[in-house]
Design a protein around this motif. Structure first.
Motif, PDB file in Angstrom:
ATOM      1  N   LYS A 134      -0.918   8.608   3.209  1.00  0.00           N
ATOM      2  CA  LYS A 134      -1.857   9.706   3.008  1.00  0.00           C
ATOM      3  C   LYS A 134      -2.704   9.449   1.764  1.00  0.00           C
ATOM      4  O   LYS A 134      -2.287   8.750   0.840  1.00  0.00           O
ATOM      5  N   ASP A 135      -3.896  10.048   1.786  1.00  0.00           N
ATOM      6  CA  ASP A 135      -4.769  10.059   0.601  1.00  0.00           C
ATOM      7  C   ASP A 135      -5.082   8.657   0.083  1.00  0.00           C
ATOM      8  O   ASP A 135      -5.145   8.421  -1.121  1.00  0.00           O
ATOM      9  N   VAL A 136      -5.316   7.719   0.997  1.00  0.00           N
ATOM     10  CA  VAL A 136      -5.732   6.366   0.621  1.00  0.00           C
ATOM     11  C   VAL A 136      -7.255   6.281   0.711  1.00  0.00           C
ATOM     12  O   VAL A 136      -7.852   6.716   1.696  1.00  0.00           O
ATOM     13  N   ILE A 137      -7.874   5.738  -0.315  1.00  0.00           N
ATOM     14  CA  ILE A 137      -9.322   5.528  -0.338  1.00  0.00           C
ATOM     15  C   ILE A 137      -9.591   4.024  -0.331  1.00  0.00           C
ATOM     16  O   ILE A 137      -8.969   3.271  -1.086  1.00  0.00           O
ATOM     17  N   GLY A 138     -10.495   3.586   0.528  1.00  0.00           N
ATOM     18  CA  GLY A 138     -10.847   2.181   0.609  1.00  0.00           C
ATOM     19  C   GLY A 138     -12.178   1.882  -0.067  1.00  0.00           C
ATOM     20  O   GLY A 138     -13.124   2.665   0.045  1.00  0.00           O
ATOM     21  N   ILE A 139     -12.241   0.774  -0.778  1.00  0.00           N
ATOM     22  CA  ILE A 139     -13.498   0.280  -1.354  1.00  0.00           C
ATOM     23  C   ILE A 139     -13.809  -1.057  -0.675  1.00  0.00           C
ATOM     24  O   ILE A 139     -13.161  -2.068  -0.961  1.00  0.00           O
ATOM     25  N   PRO A 140     -14.744  -1.074   0.259  1.00  0.00           N
ATOM     26  CA  PRO A 140     -15.009  -2.300   1.031  1.00  0.00           C
ATOM     27  C   PRO A 140     -15.743  -3.350   0.217  1.00  0.00           C
ATOM     28  O   PRO A 140     -16.570  -3.025  -0.641  1.00  0.00           O
ATOM     29  N   MET A 141     -15.444  -4.606   0.515  1.00  0.00           N
ATOM     30  CA  MET A 141     -16.081  -5.717  -0.178  1.00  0.00           C
ATOM     31  C   MET A 141     -17.316  -6.227   0.553  1.00  0.00           C
ATOM     32  O   MET A 141     -18.021  -7.101   0.044  1.00  0.00           O
ATOM     33  N   SER A 142     -17.575  -5.714   1.766  1.00  0.00           N
ATOM     34  CA  SER A 142     -18.730  -6.164   2.533  1.00  0.00           C
ATOM     35  C   SER A 142     -19.067  -5.111   3.582  1.00  0.00           C
ATOM     36  O   SER A 142     -18.284  -4.181   3.827  1.00  0.00           O
ATOM     37  N   VAL A 143     -20.221  -5.252   4.206  1.00  0.00           N
ATOM     38  CA  VAL A 143     -20.605  -4.365   5.304  1.00  0.00           C
ATOM     39  C   VAL A 143     -19.613  -4.490   6.446  1.00  0.00           C
ATOM     40  O   VAL A 143     -19.255  -3.502   7.095  1.00  0.00           O
ATOM     41  N   THR A 144     -19.140  -5.714   6.693  1.00  0.00           N
ATOM     42  CA  THR A 144     -18.182  -5.943   7.774  1.00  0.00           C
ATOM     43  C   THR A 144     -16.886  -5.185   7.533  1.00  0.00           C
ATOM     44  O   THR A 144     -16.360  -4.515   8.438  1.00  0.00           O
ATOM     45  N   SER A 145     -16.347  -5.257   6.310  1.00  0.00           N
ATOM     46  CA  SER A 145     -15.100  -4.541   6.024  1.00  0.00           C
ATOM     47  C   SER A 145     -15.328  -3.036   6.017  1.00  0.00           C
ATOM     48  O   SER A 145     -14.448  -2.265   6.412  1.00  0.00           O
ATOM     49  N   ALA A 146     -16.508  -2.587   5.619  1.00  0.00           N
ATOM     50  CA  ALA A 146     -16.828  -1.165   5.662  1.00  0.00           C
ATOM     51  C   ALA A 146     -16.866  -0.665   7.103  1.00  0.00           C
ATOM     52  O   ALA A 146     -16.364   0.425   7.419  1.00  0.00           O
ATOM     53  N   VAL A 198       0.833  -1.200   0.000  1.00  0.00           N
ATOM     54  CA  VAL A 198       0.000   0.000   0.000  1.00  0.00           C
ATOM     55  C   VAL A 198       0.867   1.249   0.000  1.00  0.00           C
ATOM     56  O   VAL A 198       1.755   1.400   0.841  1.00  0.00           O
ATOM     57  N   LYS A 199       0.596   2.151  -0.936  1.00  0.00           N
ATOM     58  CA  LYS A 199       1.316   3.409  -1.053  1.00  0.00           C
ATOM     59  C   LYS A 199       0.332   4.572  -0.958  1.00  0.00           C
ATOM     60  O   LYS A 199      -0.871   4.412  -1.225  1.00  0.00           O
ATOM     61  N   SER A 200       0.837   5.746  -0.595  1.00  0.00           N
ATOM     62  CA  SER A 200      -0.012   6.939  -0.520  1.00  0.00           C
ATOM     63  C   SER A 200      -0.673   7.204  -1.869  1.00  0.00           C
ATOM     64  O   SER A 200      -0.075   6.998  -2.926  1.00  0.00           O
ATOM     65  N   GLY A 201      -1.931   7.653  -1.814  1.00  0.00           N
ATOM     66  CA  GLY A 201      -2.666   7.996  -3.020  1.00  0.00           C
ATOM     67  C   GLY A 201      -3.384   6.836  -3.683  1.00  0.00           C
ATOM     68  O   GLY A 201      -4.059   7.029  -4.694  1.00  0.00           O
ATOM     69  N   MET A 202      -3.270   5.646  -3.124  1.00  0.00           N
ATOM     70  CA  MET A 202      -3.887   4.469  -3.739  1.00  0.00           C
ATOM     71  C   MET A 202      -5.378   4.346  -3.407  1.00  0.00           C
ATOM     72  O   MET A 202      -5.852   4.821  -2.375  1.00  0.00           O
ATOM     73  N   VAL A 203      -6.099   3.681  -4.302  1.00  0.00           N
ATOM     74  CA  VAL A 203      -7.451   3.204  -4.045  1.00  0.00           C
ATOM     75  C   VAL A 203      -7.336   1.711  -3.749  1.00  0.00           C
ATOM     76  O   VAL A 203      -6.807   0.951  -4.569  1.00  0.00           O
ATOM     77  N   GLN A 251     -10.825 -12.527   8.947  1.00  0.00           N
ATOM     78  CA  GLN A 251      -9.961 -12.223  10.086  1.00  0.00           C
ATOM     79  C   GLN A 251      -8.691 -11.486   9.666  1.00  0.00           C
ATOM     80  O   GLN A 251      -8.322 -10.463  10.248  1.00  0.00           O
ATOM     81  N   ALA A 252      -7.993 -11.999   8.665  1.00  0.00           N
ATOM     82  CA  ALA A 252      -6.744 -11.371   8.235  1.00  0.00           C
ATOM     83  C   ALA A 252      -6.996  -9.994   7.635  1.00  0.00           C
ATOM     84  O   ALA A 252      -6.243  -9.046   7.888  1.00  0.00           O
ATOM     85  N   SER A 253      -8.042  -9.863   6.840  1.00  0.00           N
ATOM     86  CA  SER A 253      -8.355  -8.574   6.225  1.00  0.00           C
ATOM     87  C   SER A 253      -8.694  -7.532   7.283  1.00  0.00           C
ATOM     88  O   SER A 253      -8.308  -6.359   7.152  1.00  0.00           O
ATOM     89  N   ALA A 254      -9.417  -7.943   8.329  1.00  0.00           N
ATOM     90  CA  ALA A 254      -9.735  -7.008   9.411  1.00  0.00           C
ATOM     91  C   ALA A 254      -8.456  -6.504  10.076  1.00  0.00           C
ATOM     92  O   ALA A 254      -8.329  -5.310  10.404  1.00  0.00           O
ATOM     93  N   MET A 255      -7.485  -7.387  10.275  1.00  0.00           N
ATOM     94  CA  MET A 255      -6.203  -6.989  10.844  1.00  0.00           C
ATOM     95  C   MET A 255      -5.478  -6.002   9.928  1.00  0.00           C
ATOM     96  O   MET A 255      -4.897  -5.012  10.388  1.00  0.00           O
ATOM     97  N   ALA A 256      -5.524  -6.284   8.612  1.00  0.00           N
ATOM     98  CA  ALA A 256      -4.872  -5.399   7.643  1.00  0.00           C
ATOM     99  C   ALA A 256      -5.554  -4.034   7.609  1.00  0.00           C
ATOM    100  O   ALA A 256      -4.881  -2.995   7.514  1.00  0.00           O
ATOM    101  N   ILE A 257      -6.881  -4.007   7.694  1.00  0.00           N
ATOM    102  CA  ILE A 257      -7.623  -2.743   7.701  1.00  0.00           C
ATOM    103  C   ILE A 257      -7.256  -1.910   8.926  1.00  0.00           C
ATOM    104  O   ILE A 257      -7.026  -0.693   8.817  1.00  0.00           O
ATOM    105  N   ARG A 258      -7.190  -2.546  10.085  1.00  0.00           N
ATOM    106  CA  ARG A 258      -6.836  -1.806  11.302  1.00  0.00           C
ATOM    107  C   ARG A 258      -5.421  -1.253  11.215  1.00  0.00           C
ATOM    108  O   ARG A 258      -5.147  -0.123  11.645  1.00  0.00           O
ATOM    109  N   HIS A 259      -4.500  -2.019  10.654  1.00  0.00           N
ATOM    110  CA  HIS A 259      -3.118  -1.554  10.499  1.00  0.00           C
ATOM    111  C   HIS A 259      -3.052  -0.400   9.502  1.00  0.00           C
ATOM    112  O   HIS A 259      -2.330   0.592   9.730  1.00  0.00           O
ATOM    113  N   LEU A 260      -3.808  -0.493   8.422  1.00  0.00           N
ATOM    114  CA  LEU A 260      -3.858   0.584   7.438  1.00  0.00           C
ATOM    115  C   LEU A 260      -4.387   1.864   8.078  1.00  0.00           C
ATOM    116  O   LEU A 260      -3.861   2.963   7.833  1.00  0.00           O
TER     117      LEU A 260
END
Length: 285
Positions: A91-103, A60-65, A72-81
């Motif tokens: 900076k300037d990272v936008i997330g597109i969630p794949m589910s309500v849980t990840s959102a 993951v780099k700044s400015g990425m979508v 479980q692993a994705s939740a850990m990655a989201i919290r770290h991000l």
């Protein structure tokens, strides 16, 4: 050959497939890769956490979508991000969630979100997988119970739209001779005809059950069969013997009338991040 003899440190090995592979629905042919990390870890959760953090730190780099997976692993990655964004490391990272849980996880982590559109440009995505086929790096998703409005169709759309993709898994999820089920989304109208055609195709190797929304699983899905948010039924093709070639299975499913989508991911380029606990010398070719 890349090897390391220390159980207190980790290494990463990038291994390119000598044989490019054609995806069943994505017809582009590209290389794929395996990134393995080793560390002596006291338990699986700390091992998975390290793999999740490594994925974010590496890709993951700044400015990425970013396509944000679920599990479980994705939740850990989201919290770290989220922590990296709060500290200004990204900076300037936008997330597109794949589910309500990840959102929900992303919102709590403070990650700015956008919804997926067919025209969305996604730089990178990460996700959990139920299992990965050794060698081909083809993944199966959707075996577990779908949460909320979780959608295999939307998840695959985001994964396929991403320029780069990483699956974060544990050691025992990367194997050859896969067993277990493949979820298949089918049109609700005449679903039984589709199920019978799939059953005939894999006769002797698999059973085909319609997934229930509540209660016990059964061939017909019980009185309350699961209906996805798109209005489809979910068939679980349960293999009773090892799957010899997952790509061929996916290709066969694609050709069945009434099949809308399935849980086989053959997106390229893709990378698998695996955390392996070790106490002795290891090597990867």
């Amino acid at each position: 050959m890349v090897s390391m003899a220390s159980s207190s440190s980790f290494f990463s090995a990038l291994t390119h497939s000598p044989m490019p592979f054609k995806g069943s629905r994505n017809n582009t042919i590209r290389s794929h890769a395996l990134r393995m990390m080793t560390r002596s870890c006291p338990d699986d959760s700390s091992s998975l956490l390290h793999a999740a953090q490594f994925t974010v730190d590496t890709y993951v780099k700044s400015g990425m979508v970013i396509g944000l997976g679920s599990g479980q692993a994705s939740a850990m990655a989201i919290r770290h991000l989220g922590r990296l964004l709060r500290t200004g490391a990204l900076k300037d990272v936008i997330g597109i969630p794949m589910s309500v849980t990840s959102a929900s996880e992303a919102a709590k982590a403070g990650i700015p979100l956008d919804s997926y559109q067919e025209s969305s440009q996604i730089d990178f995505a990460f996700d959990d997988a139920d299992v990965i086929e050794e060698g081909s790096l083809i993944a199966i998703i959707g075996r577990r119970k779908l949460q909320g409005d979780e959608s295999i169709v939307q998840k695959k759309s985001i994964l396929n739209a991403a320029n780069d993709l990483v699956f974060i898994i544990e050691e025992d999820q990367y194997k050859g001779g896969l067993e277990g089920s493949i979820p298949v989304l089918v049109q609700s109208l005449n679903w039984l005809e589709t199920a019978e055609e799939i059953d005939d195709m894999f006769l002797g190797d698999a059973e085909v059950w319609r997934r229930p929304s509540i209660g016990q699983a059964g061939p017909l899905g019980g009185d309350f069969p699961l209906v996805t948010r798109e209005g489809h039924n979910v068939l679980d093709v349960i293999f009773t013997s090892p799957i010899v070639n997952l790509a061929e299975v996916a290709d066969s499913l694609d050709k069945v009338k009434g099949v809308v989508e399935h849980g086989v991911i053959s997106k390229y380029p893709s990378t698998i991040t695996i955390e392996i606990s070790i106490d002795k010398n290891v090597g990867i070719t």
